[in-house]
Design an enzyme around this catalytic site. Structure first.
Site, PDB file in Angstrom:
ATOM      1  CE  LYS A 251      -4.330  -1.796   0.073  1.00 27.16           C
ATOM      2  NZ  LYS A 251      -4.566  -1.922  -1.505  1.00 27.16           N
ATOM      3  NE  ARG A 252       6.204  -0.035   2.722  1.00 29.85           N
ATOM      4  CZ  ARG A 252       7.282   0.765   2.663  1.00 29.85           C
ATOM      5  NH1 ARG A 252       8.365   1.598   2.121  1.00 29.85           N
ATOM      6  NH2 ARG A 252       7.874  -0.495   2.332  1.00 29.85           N
TER       7      ARG A 252
END
Ligand code: GLU
Length: 497
Positions: A251-252
């Site tokens: 997600k980062r």
């Protein structure tokens, strides 16, 4: 060849998993083999039907159709692990009977204490084997007394397990570092390593392509094949998909799931083409290949073992290619949801669709993703000269170019229909003749007055589209003011400002 994709339905499909599915699919299709879709849902707490359906939907969207499996049936089903518990149970009983597995009664607290002790002594933590030699009679009595047990595989001492990985070459692991793995949990559900072997064997899987995070499981699985006397499949462990910082794509880094890429307007053929290139190379420098061609060319020999870095810019490049060659009708139907989200469309009528087909391909050919199309088409619907002229720089520019804008408005009061390029060029010729302006001094004010924008699509595409849209009186699109109306309103707003 028989290949499979066996996701655990615990969330959205990650692009890394999609790549795994794709590699298996390519090999199956390219070899005339069979592709099986199996759902590994024995973790009842984390598995959901919604996730299973989302994954199946993503596979279909990507074009990765399956011959056998959940939703397709087949001779060696069921294909959902939660429906195969009786099969695992029977096989666990068999392993207990031949002594290849045993029941273990160690409590979680005891196992944790063992682990701490091993760590303190600098040993790798693994199951100490306390219940290995309890004997079946003792184990049976303890079960009858109401104790709960897991079933563990009896890993042979002092052996080297070797296998020839199709990507990584020979892999060797000494059994000393393998603690007896749990095959069946105390609630009776099978552990991954157990169910996967039984399923791959009974489903006749010949080749397993999966992420290298599973490589440490493979020796345990090979020991199980050996215990059952089964021939194992060939394994190919591919490097994980990483972000630009070489950490696993998460997600980062931004979007990670197939659903997210779909929602942003990447075409499925772009995503499959790009994912195929993540770790594999067709070898001859050609990269833009449709899925059937990928299947024809794919071979595990050309899958590299170095980390595959997910490169959004390259994906965008691949997507641009497919946006340029996509069929106009398909592009329009793919764009309508984005136009709707942007408030530019409701339910386009057949005439609206014909109109959109005349302009959406040009817009789509100039963006990376379909979610950028509404902004490219905003000039059609959103015409607000006062807002443009509120910008002092643009106002000054327009004031300087007032003669061009006035000549444009004048030329447009005649009954001109700017329905095609030629008509637009003729109009521009008339404004040039009237003002003596040419090049940027001619076209920039025309653009500003008719589109309200300082840059965008080619004017000889944009302006005819404005007039075609205006004549259409769209039923399921926002209204589109005509070129004549725009020039008049722009001039009036300029004079009033
Ligand atoms: N359910 C496992 C996973 O999604 C499958 C691993 C395998 O291919 O063996 O990671």
């Amino acid at each position: 060849m028989r290949l499979r994709f066996a996701p655990s339905p615990t969330g959205q499909m990650h692009v890394g998993n999609a790549r795994t599915a794709l590699f298996n699919w390519l090999l199956a299709r390219g070899s005339g083999g069979t592709f099986v879709f199996r759902v590994e849902d024995t973790d009842a707490e984390r598995s959901t039907r919604a996730s299973e359906e989302a994954i199946a939907d993503d596979l279909r969207w990507l074009g990765l159709t399956w011959d056998e499996g959940v939703g397709a049936g087949g001779e060696v089903g069921p294909y959902r692990q939660s429906e195969r518990l009786h099969i695992y149970r029977a096989h666990a009983v068999e392993l207990l009977a031949i002594g290849a597995a045993y029941q273990c009664f160690c409590s979680a607290a005891q196992l944790e204490a063992d682990r701490q002790e091993a760590l303190a002594a600098g040993r790798p933590p693994k199951y100490v084997g306390r219940c290995r030699d309890l004997g079946r009679a003792v184990a049976r009595r303890r079960i009858e007394d109401g104790e709960r047990a897991v079933i563990r595989l009896r890993v042979p001492a002092d052996r080297e397990i070797a296998f020839d990985d199709l990507v990584r070459g020979e892999v060797r692991v000494h059994t000393d570092v393998i603690g007896d793995p749990v095959l069946v949990r105390s609630d009776g559900t099978p552990a991954y390593n157990f169910a996967v072997v039984i399923d791959d064997a009974l489903m006749g899987i010949t080749h397993v392509i999966r992420g290298e995070d599973h490589i440490s499981n493979t020796p345990r699985q090979l020991l199980l094949y050996e215990a059952f006397g089964w021939r194992p499949p060939r394994f190919a462990h591919v490097a994980l998909v990483m972000g630009p910082d070489h950490a696993p794509l998460s997600k980062r880094h931004g979007a990670t799931s197939v659903a997210e890429f779909r929602a942003r307007g990447y075409l499925p053929e772009a995503l499959t083409n790009y994912l195929a290139l993540l770790g594999w190379s067709p070898g001859d420098g050609e990269e833009l290949l449709p899925i059937d061609e990928l299947a024809r060319r794919f071979s595990i020999d050309h899958v590299g073992h170095s980390a595959a870095i997910f490169d959004v810019d390259k994906l965008a490049w691949v997507n641009r290619h497919y946006l340029k060659v996509a069929d106009p009708a398909r592009l329009v139907s793919l764009c309508v949801p984005f136009l709707r989200d942007a408030g530019l469309a409701t339910e386009p009528s057949p005439d609206d669709v014909v109109f959109l087909e005349s302009i959406v391909p040009a817009a789509a050919a100039s963006v990376d993703r379909l979610d950028e199309v509404p902004a490219r088409l905003g000039f059609l619907f959103d015409f607000a000269p006062e807002r443009v002229l509120a910008d002092p720089v643009l106002r000054a520019e327009a004031a300087t170019a007032r003669p061009v804008i006035a000549a444009l408005a004048e030329a447009l009061t005649a009954d001109v229909h700017l329905l095609d390029r030629d008509a637009f060029r003729e109009l521009a010729g008339r404004v040039r003749a009237a003002t003596g302006q040419k090049g940027r001094a001619l076209f920039h004010p025309i653009r500003l007055a008719l589109t309200g924008e300082t840059e965008g699509m080619e004017l000889d595409l944009a302006v005819p589209a404005i007039d075609r849209g205006a004549r259409l009186r769209p039923a399921g699109l926002q209204p589109i003011p005509s070129a004549a109306e725009r020039a008049g309103r722009f001039l009036a707003a300029l004079d009033a400002s």
